[in-house]
Scaffold this motif. Structure first.
Motif, PDB file in Angstrom:
ATOM      1  N   LEU A 138      -0.469   4.415  -0.040  1.00  0.00           N
ATOM      2  CA  LEU A 138      -1.179   5.527   0.582  1.00  0.00           C
ATOM      3  C   LEU A 138      -1.611   5.142   1.996  1.00  0.00           C
ATOM      4  O   LEU A 138      -1.974   3.990   2.239  1.00  0.00           O
ATOM      5  CB  LEU A 138      -2.417   5.894  -0.246  1.00  0.00           C
ATOM      6  CG  LEU A 138      -2.156   6.402  -1.668  1.00  0.00           C
ATOM      7  CD1 LEU A 138      -3.483   6.660  -2.376  1.00  0.00           C
ATOM      8  CD2 LEU A 138      -1.313   7.668  -1.649  1.00  0.00           C
ATOM      9  N   TYR A 176      -6.968   1.929  -7.208  1.00  0.00           N
ATOM     10  CA  TYR A 176      -5.986   0.853  -7.104  1.00  0.00           C
ATOM     11  C   TYR A 176      -4.659   1.250  -7.777  1.00  0.00           C
ATOM     12  O   TYR A 176      -3.603   0.804  -7.362  1.00  0.00           O
ATOM     13  CB  TYR A 176      -6.540  -0.421  -7.727  1.00  0.00           C
ATOM     14  CG  TYR A 176      -7.655  -1.027  -6.917  1.00  0.00           C
ATOM     15  CD1 TYR A 176      -7.421  -2.070  -6.035  1.00  0.00           C
ATOM     16  CD2 TYR A 176      -8.956  -0.544  -7.032  1.00  0.00           C
ATOM     17  CE1 TYR A 176      -8.445  -2.621  -5.287  1.00  0.00           C
ATOM     18  CE2 TYR A 176      -9.992  -1.082  -6.285  1.00  0.00           C
ATOM     19  CZ  TYR A 176      -9.730  -2.116  -5.415  1.00  0.00           C
ATOM     20  OH  TYR A 176     -10.742  -2.653  -4.671  1.00  0.00           O
ATOM     21  N   TYR A 233      -4.889   2.600   3.586  1.00  0.00           N
ATOM     22  CA  TYR A 233      -5.268   1.481   2.724  1.00  0.00           C
ATOM     23  C   TYR A 233      -4.694   0.180   3.285  1.00  0.00           C
ATOM     24  O   TYR A 233      -3.539   0.147   3.727  1.00  0.00           O
ATOM     25  CB  TYR A 233      -4.744   1.690   1.301  1.00  0.00           C
ATOM     26  CG  TYR A 233      -5.609   2.611   0.471  1.00  0.00           C
ATOM     27  CD1 TYR A 233      -6.534   2.096  -0.428  1.00  0.00           C
ATOM     28  CD2 TYR A 233      -5.500   3.991   0.592  1.00  0.00           C
ATOM     29  CE1 TYR A 233      -7.328   2.942  -1.196  1.00  0.00           C
ATOM     30  CE2 TYR A 233      -6.291   4.849  -0.163  1.00  0.00           C
ATOM     31  CZ  TYR A 233      -7.203   4.313  -1.054  1.00  0.00           C
ATOM     32  OH  TYR A 233      -7.986   5.153  -1.793  1.00  0.00           O
ATOM     33  N   ALA A 238      -3.118   3.442  -5.082  1.00  0.00           N
ATOM     34  CA  ALA A 238      -2.829   2.770  -3.816  1.00  0.00           C
ATOM     35  C   ALA A 238      -1.812   1.650  -3.963  1.00  0.00           C
ATOM     36  O   ALA A 238      -0.959   1.455  -3.090  1.00  0.00           O
ATOM     37  CB  ALA A 238      -4.117   2.216  -3.214  1.00  0.00           C
ATOM     38  N   TYR A 239      -1.884   0.894  -5.081  1.00  0.00           N
ATOM     39  CA  TYR A 239      -1.075  -0.315  -5.191  1.00  0.00           C
ATOM     40  C   TYR A 239      -0.171  -0.365  -6.418  1.00  0.00           C
ATOM     41  O   TYR A 239       0.575  -1.314  -6.589  1.00  0.00           O
ATOM     42  CB  TYR A 239      -1.987  -1.548  -5.202  1.00  0.00           C
ATOM     43  CG  TYR A 239      -2.880  -1.644  -3.993  1.00  0.00           C
ATOM     44  CD1 TYR A 239      -2.361  -1.525  -2.703  1.00  0.00           C
ATOM     45  CD2 TYR A 239      -4.245  -1.839  -4.126  1.00  0.00           C
ATOM     46  CE1 TYR A 239      -3.181  -1.602  -1.588  1.00  0.00           C
ATOM     47  CE2 TYR A 239      -5.075  -1.921  -3.024  1.00  0.00           C
ATOM     48  CZ  TYR A 239      -4.542  -1.801  -1.757  1.00  0.00           C
ATOM     49  OH  TYR A 239      -5.354  -1.875  -0.658  1.00  0.00           O
ATOM     50  N   ALA A 294       0.835  -1.193   0.000  1.00  0.00           N
ATOM     51  CA  ALA A 294       0.000   0.000   0.000  1.00  0.00           C
ATOM     52  C   ALA A 294       0.876   1.251   0.000  1.00  0.00           C
ATOM     53  O   ALA A 294       1.749   1.410   0.845  1.00  0.00           O
ATOM     54  CB  ALA A 294      -0.930  -0.013   1.209  1.00  0.00           C
TER      55      ALA A 294
END
Length: 278
Positions: free
Chosen positions: A153, A244, A156, A247-248, A151
């Motif tokens: 951010l 996503y 999350y 975040a990922y 993650a």
């Protein structure tokens, strides 16, 4: 693409059932005159475990047939077969495209049609995707996140494997947004889409019109570049995908490609599972 869910709620605590007493009989103890000795529950459980173990050993031996069942040889053979069929389908499509061009060239020599009819036919062929299409284009590229992604951010949860790969709905969302933005034609990877094209994924691979592709996936659309990009940015499904991305680290790239020529659809146009309305 699956979002992470909150942990399950507590299912509740066990209720007290009061004391339970057990009487253990010694070996050879009888309950009354003439009664038979009984197997104790532990002995029954032991016999059951040995019987189950024997069944497992027999099944494993029968399945292996002298081979190593821990190898992935069968899976590799299946993967090779899929790739072989995909390459074969590509060759057949290219051959079909060449034959179609020859047929159309012969038909255009003297078909008895008027110029207006020829213009109408040409417009229909372009709209159906069976003619090459040239124009300004925008391309969208999607890719899996790195396998060791975490993650990026705060707030999350750490990603699950399902969060790090491109899914069918992600590709469909981009294609639908481009159509909504007025695309005159769309190409996914190296294939032109038509009205009967189905963008489907199995696992993390794309299966499109009999051929198999792995990420990254590139989608190219001919149309007004600004309208196409606005439609992509306004799509709720793509906005969810962008969560996503941020975040990922899922791959995402939108580019102006300038003037491009989309290939004509070269596969069959016959309907196998539906019939046209009369």
């Amino acid at each position: 693409m699956s979002n992470s869910a909150d942990p399950d709620e507590d299912r509740g605590k066990d209720h007290d059932k009061g004391p339970v007493t057990a009487h253990a009989d010694g070996p050879g103890t009888h309950h009354g005159s003439g009664s038979r000795g009984r197997f104790r529950p532990v002995r029954l459980l032991t016999v059951g475990v040995f019987a189950l173990a024997g069944l497992i050993f027999f099944t494993s031996f029968n399945t292996a047939k002298g081979t190593n069942i821990r190898t992935d040889a069968s899976l590799l053979k299946l993967s090779d077969l899929i790739q072989e069929r995909s390459h074969k389908n590509k060759e057949l499509e290219e051959g079909n495209s060449g034959v179609r061009d020859d047929v159309e060239a012969l038909a255009e020599r003297d078909d008895g049609s008027t110029k207006a009819e020829d213009a109408k036919l040409d417009a229909l062929e372009k709209a159906s995707g069976t003619k090459k299409l040239k124009g300004d284009a925008v391309s969208v590229t999607l890719d899996d996140a790195p396998p060791n992604a975490t993650a990026k951010l705060p707030g999350y949860p750490e990603p699950q494997p399902n969060d790090l790969v491109i899914h069918q709905q992600d590709l469909q969302a981009v294609v639908n947004a481009l159509w909504h933005g007025g695309a005159q034609g769309i190409q996914v990877m190296d294939q032109r889409l038509i009205s009967t094209s189905a963008v489907r994924c199995v696992g993390n691979t794309l299966i499109l019109q009999g051929r198999v592709y792995s990420p990254p996936y590139k989608i190219t659309a001919v149309g007004d570049p600004e309208k196409l990009k606005r439609a992509v940015a306004a799509s709720p499904e793509i906005q969810n995908y962008m969560l996503y991305v941020n975040a990922y680290g899922l791959g995402w790239k939108v580019e102006d490609d300038g003037a491009v020529t989309l290939p004509a659809y070269s596969g069959t146009v016959d309907l196998h599972y539906a019939k046209p309305v009369q």
